[in-house]
Design an enzyme around this catalytic site. Structure first.
Site, PDB file in Angstrom:
ATOM      1  N   HIS A  43      -0.382   1.411  -1.637  1.00  0.00           N
ATOM      2  CA  HIS A  43      -0.935   0.499  -0.635  1.00  0.00           C
ATOM      3  C   HIS A  43      -2.413   0.776  -0.397  1.00  0.00           C
ATOM      4  O   HIS A  43      -2.790   1.852   0.054  1.00  0.00           O
ATOM      5  CB  HIS A  43      -0.141   0.675   0.664  1.00  0.00           C
ATOM      6  CG  HIS A  43      -0.588  -0.205   1.777  1.00  0.00           C
ATOM      7  ND1 HIS A  43      -1.084   0.297   2.959  1.00  0.00           N
ATOM      8  CD2 HIS A  43      -0.585  -1.558   1.908  1.00  0.00           C
ATOM      9  CE1 HIS A  43      -1.360  -0.689   3.783  1.00  0.00           C
ATOM     10  NE2 HIS A  43      -1.066  -1.828   3.166  1.00  0.00           N
ATOM     11  N   HIS A  85      -9.650  -4.559   4.225  1.00  0.00           N
ATOM     12  CA  HIS A  85      -8.465  -4.977   4.985  1.00  0.00           C
ATOM     13  C   HIS A  85      -8.796  -5.693   6.288  1.00  0.00           C
ATOM     14  O   HIS A  85      -8.364  -6.821   6.517  1.00  0.00           O
ATOM     15  CB  HIS A  85      -7.574  -3.774   5.292  1.00  0.00           C
ATOM     16  CG  HIS A  85      -6.390  -4.118   6.129  1.00  0.00           C
ATOM     17  ND1 HIS A  85      -6.402  -4.040   7.514  1.00  0.00           N
ATOM     18  CD2 HIS A  85      -5.157  -4.564   5.798  1.00  0.00           C
ATOM     19  CE1 HIS A  85      -5.233  -4.419   7.992  1.00  0.00           C
ATOM     20  NE2 HIS A  85      -4.456  -4.743   6.969  1.00  0.00           N
TER      21      HIS A  85
END
Length: 294
Positions: A43, A85
């Site tokens: 991730h 992100h």
């Protein structure tokens, strides 16, 4: 999920781990007990041990032996796609020091050249000082060099009209839309069902995933335009996973489930027992040790 910098103990652990781990396989397979060994996705790269979404994080995932990395794509003020992100730059760069009068420091309020000036590593650890926010093209080139595979998330598409078409264009320019990449090395996902639907409409051959946990009654709607449902691990059960598997997705195959964010052995074993196909994790080494995933 917000990450803390790696400790000295973690660094020492990684030094040992890197010396003994080999390359991983790239598809799930049954373990000796008959339970599927899920694919393990790093991730934002190996983001428990290196600054998320940087080239350092995917390089570390590669050295740890993981094929699949996940990232997040957004767009700058002047139209460049970058890998980050949050929709602001404050948490993972030194933007507040470099541009103190530009708050709230949204990605879309800065040009690509301005973002390229930022340090995206020091917040995590001194050893990563000088790491940069990569452009999507830089990121794709590094994943290609590492012979890795990509789970690409289109982040907050409502902020960036047309980002689906632009993402596909950059993927194509980087050589990521040929048969080999599309069939084996690329998945595009989003929390936006509309965004996933757009990607599927533009390139029906690409494997897509919806991030969320639709009700069982709603699952058939998603099966019309996506291949996977990727939920937060606290929202699912074995029965729900089985209901997803019972459906045929956009490519006529059984739909799959890749769950997130699982960073500990107990939870990894729990979702493995539910039958998930993949686990998205900041600590891919921990998950692999627990479930025998790839």
């Amino acid at each position: 999920m917000y990450l803390r910098p790696a400790s000295a103990a973690t660094a020492a652990f990684l030094g040992l781990t890197l010396s003994v781990l080999g390359a991983s396989a790239s598809s799930a397979a049954p373990g000796p007990d008959g339970i599927s060994n899920p694919i393990v996705y790093a991730h934002r790269g190996a983001s428990a041990y290196a600054p998320e979404n940087t080239l350092a994080a995917i390089d570390l995932a590669m050295r740890l032996g993981f094929d699949w990395v996940e990232n997040d794509v957004q767009r700058t003020k002047d139209g460049e796609l970058v890998v980050v992100h949050d929709d602001t730059l404050a948490r993972t760069t030194d933007v507040e020091q470099v541009f103190p009068d530009r708050g709230p420091w949204r990605v879309g309020d800065f040009t690509a050249a301005e973002i390229a000036r930022l340090d995206a590593g020091s917040w995590f650890g001194e050893e990563f000082a000088g790491a940069r926010v990569p452009t999507l093209r830089e990121y794709l080139d590094r994943v290609q060099r590492n012979q890795q595979r990509l789970l690409l998330e289109i982040k907050k598409p409502e902020l960036y009209p047309g980002i689906e078409e632009q993402t596909l264009r950059v993927l194509g320019e980087a050589g990521w839309l040929d048969d080999q990449h599309v069939s084996r090395r690329l998945v595009v996902q989003s929390f936006s069902a509309d965004s996933v639907r757009i990607v599927h409409g533009l390139r029906p051959d690409i494997v897509t995933a919806f991030l969320g946990t639709p009700t069982v009654a709603d699952l058939p709607r998603y099966a019309a335009f996506t291949d996977r449902i990727n939920p937060w691990h606290t929202t699912i059960s074995g029965d729900w996973v089985a209901a997803v598997h019972d459906l045929r997705g956009a490519h006529g195959k059984a739909m799959e489930v890749d769950t997130w964010i699982v960073d500990d052995a107990a939870t990894a074993l729990k979702v493995q027992a539910m039958g998930v196909d993949g686990i998205i994790t900041n600590k891919p080494d921990v998950v692999r040790e627990a479930v025998g995933g790839y």
